[in-house]
Design a protein around this motif. Structure first.
Motif, PDB file in Angstrom:
ATOM      1  N   TYR A  79       7.958   3.591   3.511  1.00 46.75           N
ATOM      2  CA  TYR A  79       7.695   4.893   2.894  1.00 46.75           C
ATOM      3  C   TYR A  79       7.088   4.734   1.505  1.00 46.75           C
ATOM      4  N   TRP A  80       7.641   3.859   0.701  1.00 42.27           N
ATOM      5  CA  TRP A  80       7.171   3.684  -0.677  1.00 42.27           C
ATOM      6  C   TRP A  80       5.742   3.159  -0.706  1.00 42.27           C
ATOM      7  N   TYR A  81       5.429   2.278   0.230  1.00 44.34           N
ATOM      8  CA  TYR A  81       4.099   1.668   0.267  1.00 44.34           C
ATOM      9  C   TYR A  81       3.047   2.592   0.855  1.00 44.34           C
ATOM     10  N   ALA A  82       3.428   3.361   1.877  1.00 47.98           N
ATOM     11  CA  ALA A  82       2.412   4.091   2.635  1.00 47.98           C
ATOM     12  C   ALA A  82       2.608   5.600   2.704  1.00 47.98           C
ATOM     13  N   GLY A  83       3.784   6.105   2.334  1.00 47.82           N
ATOM     14  CA  GLY A  83       4.075   7.509   2.618  1.00 47.82           C
ATOM     15  C   GLY A  83       4.149   8.444   1.441  1.00 47.82           C
ATOM     16  N   ARG A  84       4.123   7.944   0.209  1.00 46.03           N
ATOM     17  CA  ARG A  84       4.266   8.806  -0.966  1.00 46.03           C
ATOM     18  C   ARG A  84       2.908   9.357  -1.409  1.00 46.03           C
ATOM     19  N   THR A  85       2.954  10.483  -2.061  1.00 46.75           N
ATOM     20  CA  THR A  85       1.713  11.051  -2.604  1.00 46.75           C
ATOM     21  C   THR A  85       1.190  10.233  -3.777  1.00 46.75           C
ATOM     22  N   GLN A  86       2.008   9.312  -4.298  1.00 46.04           N
ATOM     23  CA  GLN A  86       1.607   8.506  -5.454  1.00 46.04           C
ATOM     24  C   GLN A  86       0.929   7.187  -5.072  1.00 46.04           C
ATOM     25  N   ILE A  87       0.636   6.969  -3.793  1.00 44.59           N
ATOM     26  CA  ILE A  87      -0.034   5.709  -3.447  1.00 44.59           C
ATOM     27  C   ILE A  87      -1.398   5.665  -4.139  1.00 44.59           C
ATOM     28  N   GLY A  93      -4.015  -0.560   6.609  1.00 45.18           N
ATOM     29  CA  GLY A  93      -2.620  -0.964   6.721  1.00 45.18           C
ATOM     30  C   GLY A  93      -1.669   0.186   6.484  1.00 45.18           C
ATOM     31  N   ARG A  94      -1.939   1.000   5.458  1.00 42.72           N
ATOM     32  CA  ARG A  94      -1.078   2.143   5.177  1.00 42.72           C
ATOM     33  C   ARG A  94      -1.135   3.164   6.310  1.00 42.72           C
ATOM     34  N   ARG A  95      -2.307   3.400   6.857  1.00 41.18           N
ATOM     35  CA  ARG A  95      -2.426   4.315   7.998  1.00 41.18           C
ATOM     36  C   ARG A  95      -1.648   3.775   9.194  1.00 41.18           C
ATOM     37  N   GLY A  96      -1.721   2.460   9.378  1.00 39.50           N
ATOM     38  CA  GLY A  96      -0.965   1.846  10.466  1.00 39.50           C
ATOM     39  C   GLY A  96       0.535   1.999  10.291  1.00 39.50           C
ATOM     40  N   PHE A  97       1.016   1.817   9.074  1.00 40.14           N
ATOM     41  CA  PHE A  97       2.443   1.981   8.801  1.00 40.14           C
ATOM     42  C   PHE A  97       2.885   3.417   9.054  1.00 40.14           C
ATOM     43  N   ARG A  98       2.080   4.404   8.617  1.00 38.58           N
ATOM     44  CA  ARG A  98       2.449   5.804   8.828  1.00 38.58           C
ATOM     45  C   ARG A  98       2.423   6.168  10.306  1.00 38.58           C
ATOM     46  N   SER A  99       1.405   5.698  11.007  1.00 35.89           N
ATOM     47  CA  SER A  99       1.303   5.989  12.433  1.00 35.89           C
ATOM     48  C   SER A  99       2.465   5.373  13.199  1.00 35.89           C
ATOM     49  N   THR A 100       2.836   4.159  12.848  1.00 42.92           N
ATOM     50  CA  THR A 100       3.964   3.500  13.504  1.00 42.92           C
ATOM     51  C   THR A 100       5.269   4.226  13.192  1.00 42.92           C
ATOM     52  N   ALA A 217      -4.581  -1.524  15.679  1.00 45.90           N
ATOM     53  CA  ALA A 217      -5.676  -1.730  16.636  1.00 45.90           C
ATOM     54  C   ALA A 217      -6.146  -0.398  17.217  1.00 45.90           C
ATOM     55  N   LEU A 218      -5.231   0.508  17.521  1.00 43.38           N
ATOM     56  CA  LEU A 218      -5.600   1.811  18.071  1.00 43.38           C
ATOM     57  C   LEU A 218      -6.384   2.640  17.055  1.00 43.38           C
ATOM     58  N   ILE A 219      -6.008   2.534  15.775  1.00 41.53           N
ATOM     59  CA  ILE A 219      -6.746   3.244  14.730  1.00 41.53           C
ATOM     60  C   ILE A 219      -8.148   2.658  14.590  1.00 41.53           C
ATOM     61  N   CYS A 220      -8.240   1.329  14.595  1.00 42.87           N
ATOM     62  CA  CYS A 220      -9.552   0.676  14.497  1.00 42.87           C
ATOM     63  C   CYS A 220     -10.460   1.065  15.661  1.00 42.87           C
ATOM     64  N   ALA A 221      -9.871   1.232  16.850  1.00 45.23           N
ATOM     65  CA  ALA A 221     -10.648   1.573  18.042  1.00 45.23           C
ATOM     66  C   ALA A 221     -10.972   3.055  18.118  1.00 45.23           C
ATOM     67  N   GLY A 222     -10.423   3.840  17.205  1.00 43.86           N
ATOM     68  CA  GLY A 222     -10.677   5.265  17.218  1.00 43.86           C
ATOM     69  C   GLY A 222      -9.820   6.034  18.196  1.00 43.86           C
ATOM     70  N   VAL A 223      -8.839   5.375  18.808  1.00 45.30           N
ATOM     71  CA  VAL A 223      -7.945   6.049  19.750  1.00 45.30           C
ATOM     72  C   VAL A 223      -6.962   6.936  19.006  1.00 45.30           C
ATOM     73  N   GLU A 225      -5.999   8.565  15.012  1.00 48.89           N
ATOM     74  CA  GLU A 225      -6.529   8.828  13.679  1.00 48.89           C
ATOM     75  C   GLU A 225      -5.616   8.298  12.593  1.00 48.89           C
ATOM     76  N   GLY A 226      -4.347   8.131  12.913  1.00 47.26           N
ATOM     77  CA  GLY A 226      -3.369   7.774  11.887  1.00 47.26           C
ATOM     78  C   GLY A 226      -2.959   9.027  11.145  1.00 47.26           C
ATOM     79  N   MET A 227      -1.808   8.999  10.538  1.00 42.80           N
ATOM     80  CA  MET A 227      -1.321  10.170   9.818  1.00 42.80           C
ATOM     81  C   MET A 227      -2.135  10.361   8.537  1.00 42.80           C
ATOM     82  N   GLY A 228      -2.188  11.618   8.067  1.00 35.05           N
ATOM     83  CA  GLY A 228      -3.021  11.953   6.913  1.00 35.05           C
ATOM     84  C   GLY A 228      -2.620  11.228   5.647  1.00 35.05           C
ATOM     85  N   ASN A 229      -3.597  11.079   4.747  1.00 31.39           N
ATOM     86  CA  ASN A 229      -3.371  10.423   3.464  1.00 31.39           C
ATOM     87  C   ASN A 229      -2.467  11.289   2.587  1.00 31.39           C
TER      88      ASN A 229
END
Length: 234
Positions: A79-87, A93-100, A217-223, A225-229
């Motif tokens: 959460y601290w690395y990928a989920g806060r508005t202060q990133i 990588g952050r999109r991958g962490f949020r999607s996971t 890998a799914l985000i890279c392939a466009g399958v 989108e990953g969670m929003g920034n």
């Protein structure tokens, strides 16, 4: 017979890890300490969400709460690395962490439900426990994807199709690893045994780690989108 032989080979392969982990996860003091750590970490998370990150949507607040509930400090670090508005900036990588984490929150709830019902309360055979747990995990993870899409105005059929192809690989890898690890460590444990709960907590985090590269890998392939920034929500 081939399946039984394959299972036996896997058990032999991971026997050293089992011999190391089972005594630790069986300790009541370890389980109690972990409970305290999770409670403290959840308190810090809620304080940060309330004080500094109110702009984060309620769904993602629930996702982070469940992620920390399952994985304690590890979930909070994600959460601290990928989920806060202060990133400082977003990244793959952050999109991958949020999607996971999004997948993990629903699948984890389903896995806990399945293990408790099939293994803890009904005492079913290992194969049925694995099947029921996977079914609950897939259902919960699937619903957590379809529900928000429908709320956003996407048609039910389109939402279901999107969820099937975008979430199935991640859910499958996550649950194969998590359920496999849990049964390897605590297949014979009763619901009253510390090992039952310790192995469940440990296996959940292993499932997250296994699913992370799949989501990238799914985000890279466009399958996916990953969670929003989250930085754009501030």
């Amino acid at each position: 017979m081939q399946v039984d032989a394959a299972v036996a080979r896997v058990e032999r392969l991971f026997e050293p890890a089992r011999e190391l982990l089972v005594p630790v996860l069986s300790e009541p003091s370890v389980l109690a300490g972990w409970g305290v750590v999770v409670a403290v970490t959840l308190t810090v998370l809620w304080w940060d969400l309330r004080t500094h990150n109110q702009a984060i949507p309620s769904l993602m607040k629930a996702v982070w709460t469940l992620t920390v509930l399952y994985s304690g400090p590890f979930g909070f670090a994600v959460y601290w690395y990928a989920g806060r508005t202060q990133i400082p900036e977003d990244s793959l990588g952050r999109r991958g962490f949020r999607s996971t984490a999004h997948c993990y929150s629903g699948c984890g709830a389903g896995e806990v439900t399945g293990i408790l019902l099939a293994g803890g309360l009904l005492g079913l055979a290992v194969g049925w426990v694995a099947a029921a747990t996977f079914g609950f995990a897939y259902l919960f993870g699937f619903g957590l994807t379809v529900g928000p899409l429908v709320q956003e105005g996407v048609g039910l059929r389109e939402a279901v199709v999107d969820a099937v192809y975008s979430e199935t690989p991640s859910i499958t890898v996550m649950e194969v690893v998590a359920i496999g690890a849990d049964l390897l460590l605590a297949a014979e444990a009763a619901i009253t045994d510390p090992l039952f709960w310790g192995a469940l907590a440990f296996s959940l985090s292993l499932g997250y780690l296994a699913a992370f590269p799949v989501n990238v890998a799914l985000i890279c392939a466009g399958v996916k989108e990953g969670m929003g920034n989250p930085a754009q929500m501030a």
